[in-house]
Design a protein around this motif. Structure first.
Motif, PDB file in Angstrom:
ATOM      1  N   CYS A  13      12.228  49.299  40.781  1.00  0.00           N
ATOM      2  CA  CYS A  13      11.811  48.081  41.500  1.00  0.00           C
ATOM      3  C   CYS A  13      11.494  48.407  42.954  1.00  0.00           C
ATOM      4  N   SER A  16       8.116  50.138  43.077  1.00  0.00           N
ATOM      5  CA  SER A  16       7.001  49.269  42.724  1.00  0.00           C
ATOM      6  C   SER A  16       6.785  48.162  43.757  1.00  0.00           C
ATOM      7  N   GLN A  56       2.542  35.309  41.042  1.00  0.00           N
ATOM      8  CA  GLN A  56       2.872  36.616  40.441  1.00  0.00           C
ATOM      9  C   GLN A  56       3.789  37.399  41.377  1.00  0.00           C
ATOM     10  N   ALA A  60       7.636  38.321  40.588  1.00  0.00           N
ATOM     11  CA  ALA A  60       8.025  39.744  40.578  1.00  0.00           C
ATOM     12  C   ALA A  60       9.235  39.973  41.477  1.00  0.00           C
ATOM     13  N   THR A  61       9.199  39.401  42.672  1.00  0.00           N
ATOM     14  CA  THR A  61      10.336  39.589  43.585  1.00  0.00           C
ATOM     15  C   THR A  61      11.580  38.879  43.048  1.00  0.00           C
ATOM     16  N   PHE A 141       9.267  42.371  35.067  1.00  0.00           N
ATOM     17  CA  PHE A 141       8.908  42.779  36.430  1.00  0.00           C
ATOM     18  C   PHE A 141       7.532  43.441  36.461  1.00  0.00           C
ATOM     19  N   TYR A 142       7.324  44.437  35.610  1.00  0.00           N
ATOM     20  CA  TYR A 142       6.036  45.141  35.621  1.00  0.00           C
ATOM     21  C   TYR A 142       4.894  44.232  35.202  1.00  0.00           C
ATOM     22  N   HIS A 144       4.453  41.151  36.053  1.00  0.00           N
ATOM     23  CA  HIS A 144       3.976  40.369  37.201  1.00  0.00           C
ATOM     24  C   HIS A 144       3.365  41.260  38.289  1.00  0.00           C
ATOM     25  N   VAL A 145       3.907  42.448  38.477  1.00  0.00           N
ATOM     26  CA  VAL A 145       3.298  43.362  39.465  1.00  0.00           C
ATOM     27  C   VAL A 145       1.901  43.783  38.986  1.00  0.00           C
TER      28      VAL A 145
END
Lengths: 172, 172
Positions: A13, A16, A56, A60-61, A141-142, A144-145
């Motif tokens: 995290c 990224s 997004q 993600a955060t 997480f990935y 949304h990134v």
């Protein structure tokens, strides 16, 4: 031999989110160059019923923050979803990175035998911590990134895989 | 306590490739319903200099296959990039899943102290196996699976986060 839970969860995290910050910096500079209102980019989406760029980044955060807090067994700070500029998104990412760095490595590593319990849309979920990391936290997480990256690429930002990966943990 | 390397690397790829197969099945059915030539979807992209759907699926499967083989210290089968239909992409995903399932868990777990060496565009790279998993293999893998999903969403396919996550490893 194995991998620590910290390495499996917080380290990616941090890598990224730092990369995402760099991408958003390029997006802000590019918007200025091309005379694009940043607010238009923040509200851009890949399809009408998908979430826009600003969401997004917010999600993600949140995913990294909440995941890290659940693993460490601590409370997490609230990040109100109020950002309307690239600068404000950068501040949110910086706060998230700061929170992740504040987490206790040993507490996270000690979660290996713990259940992580949470609910999604009123549905109660429970997973062992390793499964929570690989089967829930990281794919969300990935997602949304990557979608943030894809929204910007779709709008003509010249970034590539290196920007997405960020600083790769090479030996030496 | 910690997480096994197998759990950190192969388990998420199996979850996500199975989910991707489900998404592509929905895409094929939806294309038939809407009278869209599947070849058009396979060549769809989010921007002219981004890779099309077919390449996203090819690269996602290659990433999982090559990553798994490097961790286990074995050779991997060649998957020629020749697919021109959803059925052929499904066969590729099935071959990839079969290969990942054939890998020796203990050999992968034993990689924790090993270097993983490879080259990208003639640049030699070396990482410890845990760093390789979290800093290279998974972000690359999720990038391509998410981009495949996003290309299909952008073309109107009604799939959501549940389809993307696939079967989450819940307790009980």
């Amino acid at each position: 031999m194995a991998m620590s839970l910290y390495q499996a969860s917080i380290a990616p995290c941090l890598q990224s989110l730092t990369a995402l910050s760099g991408i958003l910096n390029k997006a802000a500079a590019d918007a200025a160059d091309r005379k694009i209102d940043p607010a238009v980019l923040l509200q851009s989406r890949l399809y009408p019923d998908m979430l826009p760029l600003v969401r997004q980044v917010q999600i993600a955060t949140d995913g990294a923050k909440v995941g890290g807090a659940r693993l460490a067994g601590v409370e997490y700070p609230s990040f109100p979803d109020v950002e309307t500029s690239f600068e404000e998104l950068q501040a949110r990412i910086a706060r998230c990175i700061e929170f992740l760095k504040s987490l206790d490595h040993e507490a996270i590593d000690a979660a290996a035998d713990r259940h992580i319990e949470f609910s999604v849309a009123k549905r109660a979920m429970a997973m062992m911590a390793p499964e929570y990391i690989y089967g829930w936290m990281l794919p969300n997480f990935y997602f949304h990134v990557t979608t943030a990256f894809n929204i910007l690429r779709h709008n003509g930002l010249a970034v590539g895989k290196r920007d997405f990966l960020g600083e790769v943990p090479l030996l030496g």
